[in-house]
Write an enzyme that holds these catalytic residues in place. Structure first.
Site, PDB file in Angstrom:
ATOM      1  N   SER A 199       0.862  -1.396  -0.098  1.00 23.77           N
ATOM      2  CA  SER A 199      -0.077   0.029  -0.148  1.00 23.77           C
ATOM      3  C   SER A 199       0.758   1.375   0.033  1.00 23.77           C
ATOM      4  CB  SER A 199      -0.719   0.072   1.283  1.00 23.77           C
ATOM      5  OG  SER A 199      -1.572   1.332   1.447  1.00 23.77           O
TER       6      SER A 199
ATOM      7  N   TYR B  16      -1.998  -1.183  10.452  1.00 26.68           N
ATOM      8  CA  TYR B  16      -2.161  -1.410   8.999  1.00 26.68           C
ATOM      9  C   TYR B  16      -0.638  -1.039   8.529  1.00 26.68           C
ATOM     10  CZ  TYR B  16      -3.798  -1.343   4.059  1.00 26.68           C
ATOM     11  OH  TYR B  16      -4.131  -1.405   2.941  1.00 26.68           O
TER      12      TYR B  16
HETATM   13  N1  LIG Z   1      -8.811  -0.529  -1.345  1.00 26.58           N
HETATM   14  C1  LIG Z   1      -7.666   0.084  -0.955  1.00 26.58           C
HETATM   15  O1  LIG Z   1      -7.821   1.509  -0.918  1.00 26.58           O
HETATM   16  C2  LIG Z   1      -6.256  -0.474  -0.892  1.00 26.58           C
HETATM   17  C3  LIG Z   1      -5.095   0.463  -1.089  1.00 26.58           C
HETATM   18  C4  LIG Z   1      -3.805   0.014  -0.879  1.00 26.58           C
HETATM   19  C5  LIG Z   1      -3.743  -1.633  -0.753  1.00 26.58           C
HETATM   20  N2  LIG Z   1      -4.772  -2.247  -0.597  1.00 26.58           N
HETATM   21  C6  LIG Z   1      -4.668  -3.648  -0.218  1.00 26.58           C
HETATM   22  O2  LIG Z   1      -5.161  -4.565  -1.332  1.00 26.58           O
HETATM   23  C7  LIG Z   1      -5.552  -5.596  -0.876  1.00 26.58           C
HETATM   24  C8  LIG Z   1      -6.720  -6.087  -1.143  1.00 26.58           C
HETATM   25  O3  LIG Z   1      -7.935  -5.374  -0.630  1.00 26.58           O
HETATM   26  P1  LIG Z   1      -9.214  -4.733  -1.124  1.00 26.58           P
HETATM   27  O4  LIG Z   1      -9.199  -3.468  -1.041  1.00 26.58           O
HETATM   28  O5  LIG Z   1      -9.603  -5.540  -2.216  1.00 26.58           O
HETATM   29  O6  LIG Z   1     -10.001  -5.458   0.233  1.00 26.58           O
HETATM   30  P2  LIG Z   1     -11.441  -6.239   0.387  1.00 26.58           P
HETATM   31  O7  LIG Z   1     -11.704  -6.214   1.935  1.00 26.58           O
HETATM   32  O8  LIG Z   1     -12.241  -5.723  -0.695  1.00 26.58           O
HETATM   33  O9  LIG Z   1     -11.023  -7.680  -0.076  1.00 26.58           O
HETATM   34  C9  LIG Z   1      -9.897  -8.414   0.694  1.00 26.58           C
HETATM   35  C10 LIG Z   1     -10.137  -9.872   0.414  1.00 26.58           C
HETATM   36  O10 LIG Z   1      -9.145 -10.385   1.330  1.00 26.58           O
HETATM   37  C11 LIG Z   1     -10.012 -11.707   2.151  1.00 26.58           C
HETATM   38  N3  LIG Z   1      -9.554 -11.978   3.196  1.00 26.58           N
HETATM   39  C12 LIG Z   1      -9.290 -11.100   4.264  1.00 26.58           C
HETATM   40  N4  LIG Z   1      -8.754 -11.843   5.440  1.00 26.58           N
HETATM   41  C13 LIG Z   1      -8.944 -13.339   5.099  1.00 26.58           C
HETATM   42  C14 LIG Z   1      -8.412 -14.339   5.644  1.00 26.58           C
HETATM   43  N5  LIG Z   1      -8.124 -14.342   6.682  1.00 26.58           N
HETATM   44  N6  LIG Z   1      -8.483 -15.368   4.975  1.00 26.58           N
HETATM   45  C15 LIG Z   1      -8.703 -15.378   3.516  1.00 26.58           C
HETATM   46  N7  LIG Z   1      -9.135 -14.415   2.944  1.00 26.58           N
HETATM   47  C16 LIG Z   1      -8.945 -13.166   3.530  1.00 26.58           C
HETATM   48  C17 LIG Z   1     -11.388 -10.989   2.230  1.00 26.58           C
HETATM   49  O11 LIG Z   1     -12.369 -12.214   2.375  1.00 26.58           O
HETATM   50  C18 LIG Z   1     -11.320 -10.297   0.770  1.00 26.58           C
HETATM   51  O12 LIG Z   1     -11.900 -11.180  -0.360  1.00 26.58           O
HETATM   52  C19 LIG Z   1      -5.223  -5.504   0.834  1.00 26.58           C
HETATM   53  O13 LIG Z   1      -4.022  -6.174   0.969  1.00 26.58           O
HETATM   54  C20 LIG Z   1      -5.302  -4.215   0.995  1.00 26.58           C
HETATM   55  O14 LIG Z   1      -4.531  -3.878   2.181  1.00 26.58           O
HETATM   56  C21 LIG Z   1      -6.016  -1.853  -0.794  1.00 26.58           C
END
Ligand SMILES: NC(=O)c1ccc[n+]([C@@H]2O[C@H](COP(=O)([O-])OP(=O)(O)OC[C@H]3O[C@@H](n4cnc5c(N)ncnc54)[C@H](O)[C@@H]3O)[C@@H](O)[C@H]2O)c1
Length: 288
Positions: free
Chosen positions: A161, A174
């Site tokens: 991130s 985080y």
């Molecule tokens: N959305 C943003 O703004 C953003 C920005 C920077 C980085 N990220 C990173 O992107 C990645 C994806 O995030 P997202 O935004 O799609 O979030 P999201 O919550 O939409 O998706 C996360 C997914 O991970 C799965 N997950 C979480 N814990 C789990 C576990 N214990 N076992 C199995 N699966 C699990 C969830 O079920 C979900 O499907 C993450 O690492 C997040 O930190 C997101």
């Protein structure tokens, strides 16, 4: 054991050139929704066979599998709770047994909570670290060993991130987890380089996914302030904006890139203060 030293036959997709992933197998964690689902679709479109991992029973896994298979691709859904650190080696072995060796690992699954530093509990800290950091390391550890055993010039791509490179209030746990995966990735790059395996991160800015749905925020005011902080025209990015970076790191095009991060944030980290807003308006000095 399959011998994967022979380069896959890519003669069927000449248009994809050095970004073609035909014949490669990609594991994507957290693939049931949000960024993970979009990355899995993008990798499948580039020709990779997908192993999609998410929580057992996550409904999005079936939807994703159906979408990829309807488009002529291959997707194997795997239900697993990534907080089960002790079980991660077994998960990797199950994937190898059922699908074969893995060429590309995308550590995407992650979780976030918005809370003041003094509201973070020991249990909450540990839970977040188990998913955002421990799972990244222990899954990469086992899959890297499998890649070495199979002679695969593999790719490990972790979704970090912009918060892994610069902190943000309300997200101490985080931020710490994402900073840790940045240095972990450099460590993997250093140790796996001699085996022709690369390790990199992508560092997205804020994307529209459900991850922040429960954040206790004045949402409309925050969204306005946030929009103003993004230098690139068009406002906030979407998961789709991250697909190109992952394809680069996963494909032959990225074979010499390792130990680094690709920031995909519309320029937020490049601009420390919103000074431009307070300057006289831009005037073009070129007359057509
Ligand atoms: N959305 C943003 O703004 C953003 C920005 C920077 C980085 N990220 C990173 O992107 C990645 C994806 O995030 P997202 O935004 O799609 O979030 P999201 O919550 O939409 O998706 C996360 C997914 O991970 C799965 N997950 C979480 N814990 C789990 C576990 N214990 N076992 C199995 N699966 C699990 C969830 O079920 C979900 O499907 C993450 O690492 C997040 O930190 C997101």
């Amino acid at each position: 054991m399959t011998d994967r030293r022979e380069p896959p036959d890519r003669s069927g997709r000449p248009e994809a050139g050095r970004f073609d992933l035909t014949g490669r197998r990609a594991v994507v964690t957290g693939a049931a929704q949000g960024l993970g689902a979009t990355l899995a679709l993008g990798l499948a479109e580039a020709g990779a066979a997908i192993v999609a991992v998410d929580r057992p029973g996550a409904p999005g896994l079936t939807t994703l599998t159906d979408r990829i298979e309807a488009a002529g691709g291959s997707c194997r859904p795997v239900g697993f709770d990534l907080a089960d650190t002790e079980g991660l080696a077994g998960l990797a072995d199950r994937i190898w047994g059922a699908a074969g060796p893995v060429d590309i690992l995308v550590n995407n699954a992650g979780t976030a909570r918005l809370e003041h530093f003094n509201q973070i509990t020991v249990a909450g800290w540990r839970e977040l670290m188990r998913i955002n950091l421990d799972a990244v390391f222990f899954l990469s550890q086992r899959i890297a060993e499998q890649m070495i055993a199979a002679g695969i010039a593999g790719r490990i791509i972790t979704v970090s991130s912009k918060n892994g490179l610069m902190a943000e209030a309300g997200l101490a746990h985080y931020n710490a987890s994402k900073g840790a995966v940045e240095l972990l990735t450099q460590s993997l790059a250093a140790e796996l380089g001699p085996h022709s395996i690369t390790a990199n991160t992508i560092a997205p800015g804020m994307l529209a996914t459900p991850i922040a749905d429960d954040f206790p925020l004045d949402r409309p005011a925050f969204d306005d302030a946030w929009r103003d902080r993004i230098p690139l025209a068009g406002g906030p990015g979407s998961p789709e904006d991250c697909v190109g970076a992952v394809l680069l790191l996963a494909s032959d095009a990225g074979r010499y890139i390792t130990g680094t991060h690709l920031v995909v944030d519309g320029g937020v980290l490049a601009d420390q203060l919103p000074r431009l807003r307070f300057m006289p308006p831009y005037r073009n000095t070129v007359r057509p």
